[in-house]
Design a protein around this motif. Structure first.
Motif, PDB file in Angstrom:
ATOM      1  N   ASP A  54       0.830  -1.205   0.000  1.00  0.00           N
ATOM      2  CA  ASP A  54       0.000   0.000   0.000  1.00  0.00           C
ATOM      3  C   ASP A  54       0.866   1.257   0.000  1.00  0.00           C
ATOM      4  OD1 ASP A  54      -2.402  -1.617   0.366  1.00  0.00           O
ATOM      5  OD2 ASP A  54      -1.721  -1.885   2.436  1.00  0.00           O
ATOM      6  N   LYS A  55       0.286   2.326  -0.458  1.00  0.00           N
ATOM      7  CA  LYS A  55       0.971   3.613  -0.448  1.00  0.00           C
ATOM      8  C   LYS A  55       0.713   4.291   0.895  1.00  0.00           C
ATOM      9  CE  LYS A  55       0.832   4.326  -5.459  1.00  0.00           C
ATOM     10  NZ  LYS A  55       0.378   5.213  -6.563  1.00  0.00           N
ATOM     11  N   GLU A  56       1.395   3.810   1.924  1.00  0.00           N
ATOM     12  CA  GLU A  56       1.264   4.335   3.275  1.00  0.00           C
ATOM     13  C   GLU A  56       2.634   4.793   3.773  1.00  0.00           C
ATOM     14  OE1 GLU A  56      -2.291   1.476   5.024  1.00  0.00           O
ATOM     15  OE2 GLU A  56      -0.205   0.824   5.202  1.00  0.00           O
ATOM     16  N   LEU A  57       2.627   5.842   4.594  1.00  0.00           N
ATOM     17  CA  LEU A  57       3.858   6.292   5.222  1.00  0.00           C
ATOM     18  C   LEU A  57       3.621   6.387   6.721  1.00  0.00           C
ATOM     19  CD1 LEU A  57       6.790   7.276   4.922  1.00  0.00           C
ATOM     20  CD2 LEU A  57       5.883   9.619   4.885  1.00  0.00           C
ATOM     21  N   TYR A  58       4.109   5.395   7.439  1.00  0.00           N
ATOM     22  CA  TYR A  58       4.052   5.407   8.899  1.00  0.00           C
ATOM     23  C   TYR A  58       5.483   5.314   9.425  1.00  0.00           C
ATOM     24  CZ  TYR A  58      -0.945   4.852   8.281  1.00  0.00           C
ATOM     25  OH  TYR A  58      -2.241   5.062   7.922  1.00  0.00           O
ATOM     26  N   PHE A 109       7.215  16.660  12.773  1.00  0.00           N
ATOM     27  CA  PHE A 109       8.429  16.998  12.025  1.00  0.00           C
ATOM     28  C   PHE A 109       9.638  16.211  12.517  1.00  0.00           C
ATOM     29  CE2 PHE A 109       5.666  20.709  11.667  1.00  0.00           C
ATOM     30  CZ  PHE A 109       5.721  20.976  10.313  1.00  0.00           C
ATOM     31  N   SER A 110       9.422  15.187  13.343  1.00  0.00           N
ATOM     32  CA  SER A 110      10.529  14.414  13.912  1.00  0.00           C
ATOM     33  C   SER A 110      11.400  13.799  12.819  1.00  0.00           C
ATOM     34  CB  SER A 110       9.988  13.295  14.804  1.00  0.00           C
ATOM     35  OG  SER A 110       9.261  13.814  15.891  1.00  0.00           O
ATOM     36  N   PRO A 111      12.715  14.011  12.886  1.00  0.00           N
ATOM     37  CA  PRO A 111      13.614  13.415  11.896  1.00  0.00           C
ATOM     38  C   PRO A 111      14.088  12.021  12.284  1.00  0.00           C
ATOM     39  CG  PRO A 111      14.836  14.929  13.266  1.00  0.00           C
ATOM     40  CD  PRO A 111      13.412  14.974  13.755  1.00  0.00           C
ATOM     41  N   ASN A 164      -0.607   9.027   5.970  1.00  0.00           N
ATOM     42  CA  ASN A 164       0.726   9.590   6.169  1.00  0.00           C
ATOM     43  C   ASN A 164       0.806  10.079   7.608  1.00  0.00           C
ATOM     44  OD1 ASN A 164       2.815  11.702   6.366  1.00  0.00           O
ATOM     45  ND2 ASN A 164       3.015  11.488   4.154  1.00  0.00           N
ATOM     46  N   TRP A 165       1.683   9.483   8.429  1.00  0.00           N
ATOM     47  CA  TRP A 165       1.685   9.759   9.863  1.00  0.00           C
ATOM     48  C   TRP A 165       1.925  11.215  10.197  1.00  0.00           C
ATOM     49  CZ3 TRP A 165       5.685  11.615  12.912  1.00  0.00           C
ATOM     50  CH2 TRP A 165       6.981  11.600  12.352  1.00  0.00           C
ATOM     51  N   ARG A 166       2.709  11.882   9.390  1.00  0.00           N
ATOM     52  CA  ARG A 166       2.993  13.291   9.670  1.00  0.00           C
ATOM     53  C   ARG A 166       1.745  14.153   9.485  1.00  0.00           C
ATOM     54  NH1 ARG A 166       8.556  13.953  10.121  1.00  0.00           N
ATOM     55  NH2 ARG A 166       9.800  12.216   9.291  1.00  0.00           N
ATOM     56  N   TRP A 167       0.991  13.880   8.442  1.00  0.00           N
ATOM     57  CA  TRP A 167      -0.216  14.670   8.190  1.00  0.00           C
ATOM     58  C   TRP A 167      -1.375  14.251   9.087  1.00  0.00           C
ATOM     59  CZ3 TRP A 167      -0.384  19.195   6.140  1.00  0.00           C
ATOM     60  CH2 TRP A 167       0.619  19.583   5.252  1.00  0.00           C
ATOM     61  N   ILE A 168      -1.396  13.014   9.539  1.00  0.00           N
ATOM     62  CA  ILE A 168      -2.413  12.598  10.518  1.00  0.00           C
ATOM     63  C   ILE A 168      -2.271  13.423  11.791  1.00  0.00           C
ATOM     64  CG2 ILE A 168      -3.142  10.702  12.032  1.00  0.00           C
ATOM     65  CD1 ILE A 168      -2.457   8.776   9.762  1.00  0.00           C
ATOM     66  N   LEU A 169      -1.032  13.650  12.218  1.00  0.00           N
ATOM     67  CA  LEU A 169      -0.795  14.483  13.395  1.00  0.00           C
ATOM     68  C   LEU A 169      -1.159  15.944  13.124  1.00  0.00           C
ATOM     69  CD1 LEU A 169       2.623  13.098  14.721  1.00  0.00           C
ATOM     70  CD2 LEU A 169       0.381  12.834  15.778  1.00  0.00           C
ATOM     71  N   ARG A 170      -0.743  16.468  12.008  1.00  0.00           N
ATOM     72  CA  ARG A 170      -0.977  17.889  11.733  1.00  0.00           C
ATOM     73  C   ARG A 170      -2.454  18.212  11.567  1.00  0.00           C
ATOM     74  NH1 ARG A 170       3.885  17.795   7.262  1.00  0.00           N
ATOM     75  NH2 ARG A 170       5.593  17.525   8.791  1.00  0.00           N
TER      76      ARG A 170
END
Length: 557
Positions: free
Chosen positions: A138-142, A204-206, A269-275
């Motif tokens: 899947d096209k997921e980013l976690y 924004f965690s790197p 996308n985990w970053r946008w889920i938070l934002r």
């Protein structure tokens, strides 16, 4: 006027409330109106934080989800290869428990040339790992595929949940102290705002470890929100509407869970889920100016002037009248109560441990089991067959009718059998799913949902029950002790996901056993339906014994 109900527990009269501020305050609240414009406006202000609190407490379930992947096969896969390719039948092992492709291993080829993509080139008895060379379904980013957390490192995903709950464990007692000192409104506003700030920074965690630390700090701020909102909702109305208030407000926690699933499904996308979820939560800070402070808290602090001002504004907003003589009487009664409490306050917890130690131990076990199963089901919902987002959403949806059924169950069959019955149903349903193949997804999901509904009712029932079996003069201390074991259960819950790596049925087996054991232990509690709440340790110790004496006398007559 009827005697006052204590909290949300029941509608029975309680002598401890006769001399309290509630007898005068509840009378005024009845005159002002139960659900007038003032209450509706106040509920409208605390419902969004309740929704956000659910989003915040459950978001890590999706952020730490393990993305579906398989090893790249160098002899066969090209730049445009997908997860499902015909050569995976002979180049990738399948997992016996689920039939899915192995995530971390591939068969060893005899010849590693790029043109040797045929079945005879692979040794079906020999496997090798593939490092981080994967192809995703899947096209997921976690955080799993963002920070390269795969296979043997997947324990790091479960650690996120444990650290998050540890943050809540730290924040809850601190928040309780600050709430009593600085007010309910201030703590919800500051706790929600700081959590939102840390959450946005975390997006924004790197690195994984920065993500972990910010998650802990974020949950320290959130640990105070749910309980404080619950108290505000209860304190807005008189005793006649508290049961309704206790049933309605938690429903919006379920709404928050549903919203989380919808956003995670739409934007994987985990970053946008938070934002997306945390940016609107910055508005929490406005509650300091918009939300009226709890009248009961103001009275408990001796701030009668501000309490009287809130009551006058509420009466004006609801177009009701409250005389100044009535407010003055309330203030005088409150002063007498505060002076009396300052003279008689004691801490008899030691005596409670000597009088009914097994009741305290039993309560702690039930809290641990209930919280473990409740949060464990949420976490493991993504492991069910079918769409993980829909499965989580279904589990949240069944909580809404569960809260509605709670008051009916408690009043009709009593606390003890309500707790026993719900835990028994939960244990049986979860145990049955062990023997059902993933091919029967609808049946498996149905049993899972019934189990979730049962544990939701059980969990809320336990809140009520705990307040009824312990005496007034040490109720808060013993409730905090039992709920502490519940927090331990919520810290263990994220680790149950790891059990599924070894055996997919292991989490269901664990939850079933915990629910059944706690259910039968619940039968050892004394029944508290229609029993006046105990004020002292001696009265609490007599609960159950007095009921048996009454039944014996009725049988003899």
């Amino acid at each position: 006027m009827t005697e006052v109900e204590n909290g949300c527990a029941n509608g029975t009269s309680t002598p401890e409330n006769k001399d309290s501020d509630s007898s005068g305050l509840d009378s005024i609240l009845l005159r002002i109106g139960q659900f007038g414009k003032f209450q509706i406006r106040s509920y409208g202000l605390i419902i969004p934080p309740m929704i956000f609190n659910a989003y915040l407490m459950c978001v890590y379930i999706f952020l730490t989800g393990s993305v579906v992947h398989r090893c790249r096969v160098p002899e066969c896969d090209g730049p445009n290869s997908t997860y499902d390719e015909p050569w995976t039948e002979f180049s990738i092992p399948t997992m016996k428990s689920s039939g899915d492709l192995d995530k971390c291993n591939r068969f060893v080829p005899y010849n590693r040339s790029s043109d040797m993509c045929f079945a005879d080139n692979y040794d079906q008895n020999s496997k090798e790992g593939c490092g981080i060379d994967f192809i995703f379904r899947d096209k997921e980013l976690y955080i799993s595929n963002d920070f390269d957390i795969y296979c043997l490192d997947e324990w790091k995903l479960s650690l996120v949940g444990t650290v998050s709950v540890a943050g809540q464990l730290v924040g809850s007692p601190l928040g309780g102290l600050f709430s009593d000192r600085f007010g309910r409104r201030s703590m919800v506003a500051i706790g929600g705002f700081t959590s939102a700030v840390f959450g946005i920074i975390r997006s924004f965690s790197p690195s994984y470890y920065m993500f972990l630390i910010l998650g802990f700090l974020e949950n320290v701020g959130s640990g105070i929100i749910y309980a404080t909102l619950f108290i505000i909702g209860v304190e807005l109305v008189s005793h006649r509407a508290r049961v309704l208030s206790c049933s309605i407000l938690p429903m919006f926690f379920s709404v928050g869970e549903i919203l989380l699933a919808i956003i995670a499904k739409s934007v994987p996308n985990w970053r946008w889920i938070l934002r997306i979820g945390y940016t609107p939560a910055l508005a929490h800070i406005a509650l300091i100016w918009l939300l009226p402070e709890s009248v009961r808290w103001l009275l408990s602090r001796g701030d009668e002037k501000k309490a009287a001002e809130v009551l006058r504004n509420a009466a004006k907003m609801n177009k009701r009248k409250v005389s100044e003589a009535t407010i003055e009487k309330l203030i005088l009664e409150n002063r007498y109560k505060l002076e009396k409490e300052n003279l008689t306050t004691q801490f008899p917890i030691t005596k409670a441990f000597k009088t009914f130690p097994w009741r305290i131990i039993n309560c702690s076990i039930c809290w641990f089991s209930n919280v473990l199963v409740y949060h464990g089901l949420n976490l493991n919902s993504v492991l069910l067959g079918g769409n993980k987002y829909d499965s989580f959403m279904y589990l949240a949806l069944v909580e809404i009718p569960a809260y509605g059924l709670l008051s009916l169950t408690l009043n009709r069959i009593g606390r003890r059998f309500s707790l026993f019955g719900c835990l028994l149903i939960c244990g049986i349903c979860l145990g049955t799913t062990i023997f059902i193949s993933k091919e029967f997804y609808v049946l498996q999901l149905s049993l899972f949902l019934v189990g979730k509904m049962a544990i939701t009712i059980s969990f809320q029932c336990l809140y009520f029950y705990t307040s009824e079996i312990f005496p007034t003069n040490c109720r808060n201390g013993l409730l905090s002790l039992c709920s502490m074991f519940g927090r331990i259960g919520s810290m263990v819950a994220p680790q149950t996901v790891l059990l599924a790596k070894f055996n997919e049925s292991a989490p269901a087996i664990l939850f079933s056993i915990c629910a059944l054991v706690a259910g039968f232990l619940a039968l050892l509690f004394p029944e508290t339906t229609d029993v006046i709440l105990p004020s002292t340790v001696d009265e609490a110790g007599e609960i159950g014994h007095k009921m048996l004496d009454v039944k014996d006398k009725q049988g003899a007559s």
